[in-house]
Design an enzyme around this catalytic site. Sequence first.
Site, short mmCIF file in Angstrom:
data_model
loop_
_atom_site.label_atom_id
_atom_site.label_comp_id
_atom_site.label_asym_id
_atom_site.label_seq_id
_atom_site.Cartn_x
_atom_site.Cartn_y
_atom_site.Cartn_z
N HIS A 125 -35.73 -38.08 21.60
CA HIS A 125 -34.81 -39.23 21.72
C HIS A 125 -33.94 -39.41 20.49
CE1 HIS A 125 -38.12 -41.53 19.66
NE2 HIS A 125 -37.10 -42.15 19.12
N ASP A 155 -41.25 -35.82 24.40
CA ASP A 155 -40.38 -36.40 23.37
C ASP A 155 -40.38 -35.57 22.09
OD1 ASP A 155 -38.50 -38.19 22.48
OD2 ASP A 155 -39.95 -39.63 21.68
N GLY A 233 -35.81 -45.55 13.01
CA GLY A 233 -35.51 -44.64 11.91
C GLY A 233 -36.71 -43.80 11.52
N ASN A 234 -37.92 -44.32 11.80
CA ASN A 234 -39.15 -43.53 11.58
C ASN A 234 -39.33 -42.45 12.63
OD1 ASN A 234 -40.81 -46.23 10.12
ND2 ASN A 234 -41.01 -44.17 9.28
N SER A 235 -38.65 -42.60 13.77
CA SER A 235 -38.85 -41.66 14.87
C SER A 235 -38.65 -40.22 14.41
CB SER A 235 -37.87 -41.96 16.00
OG SER A 235 -38.19 -43.17 16.63
N GLY A 291 -51.73 -27.91 39.64
CA GLY A 291 -51.30 -28.12 41.03
C GLY A 291 -51.89 -29.37 41.65
N VAL A 292 -52.13 -30.41 40.81
CA VAL A 292 -52.68 -31.65 41.32
C VAL A 292 -51.88 -32.83 40.79
CG1 VAL A 292 -55.04 -30.84 41.64
CG2 VAL A 292 -54.35 -31.75 39.41
N ILE A 294 -52.59 -36.67 39.68
CA ILE A 294 -53.82 -37.31 39.22
C ILE A 294 -53.56 -38.74 38.79
CG2 ILE A 294 -55.01 -35.20 38.52
CD1 ILE A 294 -53.95 -35.66 35.70
#
Length: 503
Positions: A125, A155, A233-235, A291-292, A294
Site C-alpha cells: 500500500h 501487503d 509513515g511507519n508502513s 483447494g479448500v 475455510i
Amino acid sequence: MNGTLRKLALPGVLVAGTAAGMTLADVARDPLPDLGAQTAAPAAAVASANNLSGAFRAASSAAMPGVVHVQVTQATRSVSNQVPPELRGTPWEDMFRQRGGDAPRAGSGSGFIMSPDGYILTNNHVVEGADRVNVILADKREFEARVVGRDPNTDIAVVKVDARNLPTVRLGDADGLEVGDWVLALGYPLDLGQTTTAGIVSAKGRSIGIMGRSGAEAPLEHFIQTDAAINPGNSGGPLVDLQGRVIGINSAIASPTGFYSGYGFAVPINLARRVAEDLMRDGRVHRPMIGVEIRDATSADAEVFRLPSPNGAVVAAEPRGPAAGAGLRLGDVIVAVDGQAVGGSGDLMEMVMRKRPGDRVALDIIRYGQRSRVELRLEEYQADARRASADRRGAAEAPRVEEEAAAEPGKLGFRAEVVTQEIARELGMERAEGVVVSAVDAGGPAAGALGRGMVVRRVNGRPVRTLDELREAADAVRPGQAVSVQVRLPNGSETIVNYRARS
C-alpha cells in the site's frame, strides 16, 4: 508568559501543601528537606533498567542504518479518491476536494534494505499506484527506485535501487516470538525522520479484516500485534527484536482516528521473506493452494464435529483440486499441517503460503470425531474471475419471496419459505424444490451465520424438503443446542453453518 505560569501554578502549590499538612510557614522554617533521607532506588533495579536501555540502543543502532524513507508521487486521477472515507459527508470534504486539480499526490512510508545491491522490502500500500518512488537512506543518500513486484494479498512489495554495498538489516525468525517479548518499531512516521518506539508483542496470528477492503482477491492476514507506537509513515518499516533482527513489517494500526491508539500490526518476516523471494525472482508470487475454502472453528463447530477443542480450519465448501483428489469433504476440520497444530484459518493459510506449488503436505483432519491424515501435492493458485464474480453476485442479490406460507422456527432464528418457480430461476436452480431462508432475526442466533436466499438442505443431519420438515427439525432442537444447517448459497455452492439455537 512566565508570570502567567507562576500564577497558574501557585494555587496548586497551596493545595498540595494543605493536603500534605504543611503551610508556607513550614516551608520557610525548613526550606531544604533532607535529601539524604530520601530512599534511593535499589541498585539492582537501576542496573536492570540500564541493561534494558542498553538493549534498546543496541538493537536500534544495529537495524537503523538499513531502514529507509520511501517517498512516492502519484498523478491525480480522481479528485474523489483524495477524500478519506472518514471525512466524506463532513464539512472537511470540500477542503480535500479543493486540494485536487492536476497537482500530483505525494505520500511516504518506510522500508528496509534486504541485500547490498539494492533490494528493499516495503508494503504494497506504500507504493501501489505510484508513478515515481524515491528512497532516502539513513546516511541521507537519495535514489530513484523501481517497483520490482507487489502482492496485495499479503501487503508486501519489493523495490530496487541501483547501488552497491548498501547497509542491510538482519532478518530474524518470527516463529520464536512469544506474547510479552520486547520489540522495537523503526521507520519514518509523520515526516518526523528516523524514529524508534518500543513495546511488546501483544498477540500473534491476528486477523483484522483489512486486506479484503483493499481489493485483495485472496487476502492472507496473520499479523504480529504490538503496542509499540506505529503511525502513518511507519508502513513498510521493520519490527525488530532486542538483537536488532527484523521479525516483522509494520503494516497497519487499529485506530478510530487514523493515528496511534495503542495497537499496531506487522506481517511476520517468515511470510514476508517467502513472498519477497518470488517477487525478486519473478516479479509475482507463486501462491500454493490446497483447494479448500475455510473458516475458523467455533464452539458450535466443536460440538457438531466432535472436536477436542474449538480449534482448526473448517472446510466450508465442496473441496476442489488437490483437496478433492485427496478425499477431503465439506465439514472436515483441518487441525494440523505436517504435524504442526492449526489454530484457525489464518494459521492454515500462513503455513501453506510458506511452501511452494508442487510441495507435498500432510493434513490432519477430523471428520465428525474421527481423526485421520491425508497427503496431497500443492497446486499453484489461479484467480478464477468468473467464480469471484459469481460469489459477489450471489452475495449481493436476494430472491423475491412471498410473505405467506412461511415457517418461523423461533429457536433457529430465521424464517423460511417454499422455493417457487420464480425463486428457482433467480437462484439458478434446475427444479423448484426445498425451502429458502427469507429473513433472519437481526438479534437472533442465526444472525451473521445465515442469510436471505440460502436454500436449507439439512438441519442436524435431517433432510429438509418442505416447511413441515423444517418445523419438525426445529422442534427436535433443544434450547441452546448446537444447530448444524447445510445450505445452498445463492451462487450455487454449498456450505455447513453451525451455531447455537436460542436458549
